[in-house]
Design a protein around this motif. Structure first.
Motif, PDB file in Angstrom:
ATOM      1  N   CYS A   1      13.259 -10.996   0.458  1.00 13.62           N
ATOM      2  CA  CYS A   1      12.141 -10.059   0.621  1.00 13.62           C
ATOM      3  C   CYS A   1      11.589 -10.113   2.042  1.00 13.62           C
ATOM      4  O   CYS A   1      11.303  -9.072   2.644  1.00 13.62           O
ATOM      5  CB  CYS A   1      11.030 -10.364  -0.385  1.00 13.62           C
ATOM      6  SG  CYS A   1      11.471  -9.979  -2.081  1.00 13.62           S
ATOM      7  N   ILE A   2      11.448 -11.296   2.597  1.00 10.21           N
ATOM      8  CA  ILE A   2      10.961 -11.423   3.972  1.00 10.21           C
ATOM      9  C   ILE A   2      11.962 -10.803   4.944  1.00 10.21           C
ATOM     10  O   ILE A   2      11.585 -10.123   5.894  1.00 10.21           O
ATOM     11  CB  ILE A   2      10.675 -12.900   4.315  1.00 10.21           C
ATOM     12  CG1 ILE A   2       9.459 -13.372   3.522  1.00 10.21           C
ATOM     13  CG2 ILE A   2      10.450 -13.094   5.803  1.00 10.21           C
ATOM     14  CD1 ILE A   2       9.176 -14.835   3.624  1.00 10.21           C
ATOM     15  N   PHE A   3      13.253 -11.006   4.687  1.00 12.98           N
ATOM     16  CA  PHE A   3      14.293 -10.390   5.520  1.00 12.98           C
ATOM     17  C   PHE A   3      14.144  -8.875   5.516  1.00 12.98           C
ATOM     18  O   PHE A   3      14.197  -8.228   6.565  1.00 12.98           O
ATOM     19  CB  PHE A   3      15.677 -10.796   5.006  1.00 12.98           C
ATOM     20  CG  PHE A   3      16.791  -9.973   5.564  1.00 12.98           C
ATOM     21  CD1 PHE A   3      17.221 -10.155   6.859  1.00 12.98           C
ATOM     22  CD2 PHE A   3      17.410  -9.012   4.784  1.00 12.98           C
ATOM     23  CE1 PHE A   3      18.251  -9.384   7.380  1.00 12.98           C
ATOM     24  CE2 PHE A   3      18.436  -8.240   5.292  1.00 12.98           C
ATOM     25  CZ  PHE A   3      18.867  -8.429   6.598  1.00 12.98           C
ATOM     26  N   LEU A   4      13.942  -8.291   4.325  1.00 15.02           N
ATOM     27  CA  LEU A   4      13.786  -6.832   4.238  1.00 15.02           C
ATOM     28  C   LEU A   4      12.533  -6.367   4.979  1.00 15.02           C
ATOM     29  O   LEU A   4      12.558  -5.333   5.659  1.00 15.02           O
ATOM     30  CB  LEU A   4      13.735  -6.393   2.776  1.00 15.02           C
ATOM     31  CG  LEU A   4      15.038  -6.531   1.991  1.00 15.02           C
ATOM     32  CD1 LEU A   4      14.822  -6.127   0.543  1.00 15.02           C
ATOM     33  CD2 LEU A   4      16.149  -5.711   2.629  1.00 15.02           C
ATOM     34  N   MET A   5      11.435  -7.129   4.871  1.00 24.64           N
ATOM     35  CA  MET A   5      10.205  -6.751   5.570  1.00 24.64           C
ATOM     36  C   MET A   5      10.396  -6.810   7.083  1.00 24.64           C
ATOM     37  O   MET A   5       9.999  -5.888   7.797  1.00 24.64           O
ATOM     38  CB  MET A   5       9.053  -7.670   5.136  1.00 24.64           C
ATOM     39  CG  MET A   5       8.555  -7.399   3.748  1.00 24.64           C
ATOM     40  SD  MET A   5       7.319  -8.562   3.112  1.00 24.64           S
ATOM     41  CE  MET A   5       6.366  -9.002   4.518  1.00 24.64           C
ATOM     42  N   VAL A   6      11.005  -7.871   7.576  1.00 26.02           N
ATOM     43  CA  VAL A   6      11.220  -8.015   9.020  1.00 26.02           C
ATOM     44  C   VAL A   6      12.169  -6.924   9.513  1.00 26.02           C
ATOM     45  O   VAL A   6      11.950  -6.333  10.578  1.00 26.02           O
ATOM     46  CB  VAL A   6      11.764  -9.419   9.358  1.00 26.02           C
ATOM     47  CG1 VAL A   6      12.253  -9.506  10.782  1.00 26.02           C
ATOM     48  CG2 VAL A   6      10.687 -10.461   9.095  1.00 26.02           C
ATOM     49  N   LYS A   7      13.192  -6.639   8.732  1.00 22.70           N
ATOM     50  CA  LYS A   7      14.137  -5.579   9.107  1.00 22.70           C
ATOM     51  C   LYS A   7      13.422  -4.237   9.192  1.00 22.70           C
ATOM     52  O   LYS A   7      13.645  -3.456  10.121  1.00 22.70           O
ATOM     53  CB  LYS A   7      15.278  -5.527   8.093  1.00 22.70           C
ATOM     54  CG  LYS A   7      16.372  -4.575   8.466  1.00 22.70           C
ATOM     55  CD  LYS A   7      17.529  -4.662   7.510  1.00 22.70           C
ATOM     56  CE  LYS A   7      18.579  -3.671   7.952  1.00 22.70           C
ATOM     57  NZ  LYS A   7      19.798  -3.786   7.206  1.00 22.70           N
ATOM     58  N   GLY A   8      12.550  -3.946   8.229  1.00 25.41           N
ATOM     59  CA  GLY A   8      11.784  -2.699   8.256  1.00 25.41           C
ATOM     60  C   GLY A   8      10.850  -2.624   9.449  1.00 25.41           C
ATOM     61  O   GLY A   8      10.749  -1.583  10.105  1.00 25.41           O
ATOM     62  N   ILE A   9      10.171  -3.707   9.737  1.00 23.59           N
ATOM     63  CA  ILE A   9       9.250  -3.736  10.883  1.00 23.59           C
ATOM     64  C   ILE A   9      10.023  -3.554  12.183  1.00 23.59           C
ATOM     65  O   ILE A   9       9.599  -2.817  13.074  1.00 23.59           O
ATOM     66  CB  ILE A   9       8.440  -5.048  10.894  1.00 23.59           C
ATOM     67  CG1 ILE A   9       7.438  -5.041   9.729  1.00 23.59           C
ATOM     68  CG2 ILE A   9       7.720  -5.255  12.211  1.00 23.59           C
ATOM     69  CD1 ILE A   9       6.761  -6.365   9.482  1.00 23.59           C
TER      70      ILE A   9
END
Length: 134
Positions: A91-99
């Protein structure tokens, strides 16, 4: 006194406040993910692998005797925690990727101004010559 001033400047910087908010939200998010793993993902997974509740999996080293509790290695709880960690990390990976994708779009937005045409260059030269003659 100087150290107090430096600490105040450090504590009031935006990064420290952002970090504090991130830690608080992360703790709350961790509880949600733990509940997701424990209450939603693990029961069906345990059913699929033979009606096993992972949190009950353990290797008993010394059984309980009277009031003395057993000594056991709770590897089922470890499995739950590993799955919990993997979900949080994903989930953190997806958030960082989105940002990061939003940041790339913001950086690409300002385009360089177009080079002046030959006519504009000639007109600029004429203007400069006329300005010198006055």
């Amino acid at each position: 006194m100087a150290i107090v001033k430096e600490f105040k400047e450090f504590a009031m910087r935006g990064n420290v406040v952002d970090l504090a908010v991130g830690v608080i939200i992360g703790a709350a998010f961790g509880k949600i993910v733990t509940s997701l793993v424990t209450d939603i993902i693990m029961p069906p997974l345990g059913f699929v692998v033979g009606r096993i509740d992972f949190k009950d999996l353990k290797y008993v080293i010394k059984p309980a005797v009277g009031k003395i509790p057993e000594t056991a290695v709770n590897y089922g709880l470890f499995i739950n925690n590993v799955i919990d960690f993997l979900i949080v990390a994903f989930c953190i990976f997806l958030m960082v990727k989105g940002i990061n994708s939003l940041k790339k779009q913001e950086e690409a937005a300002p385009a360089a101004p177009a080079a002046p045409t030959k006519e504009e260059i000639l007109l600029t030269d004429i203007r400069d010559i006329l300005a010198k003659q006055k």
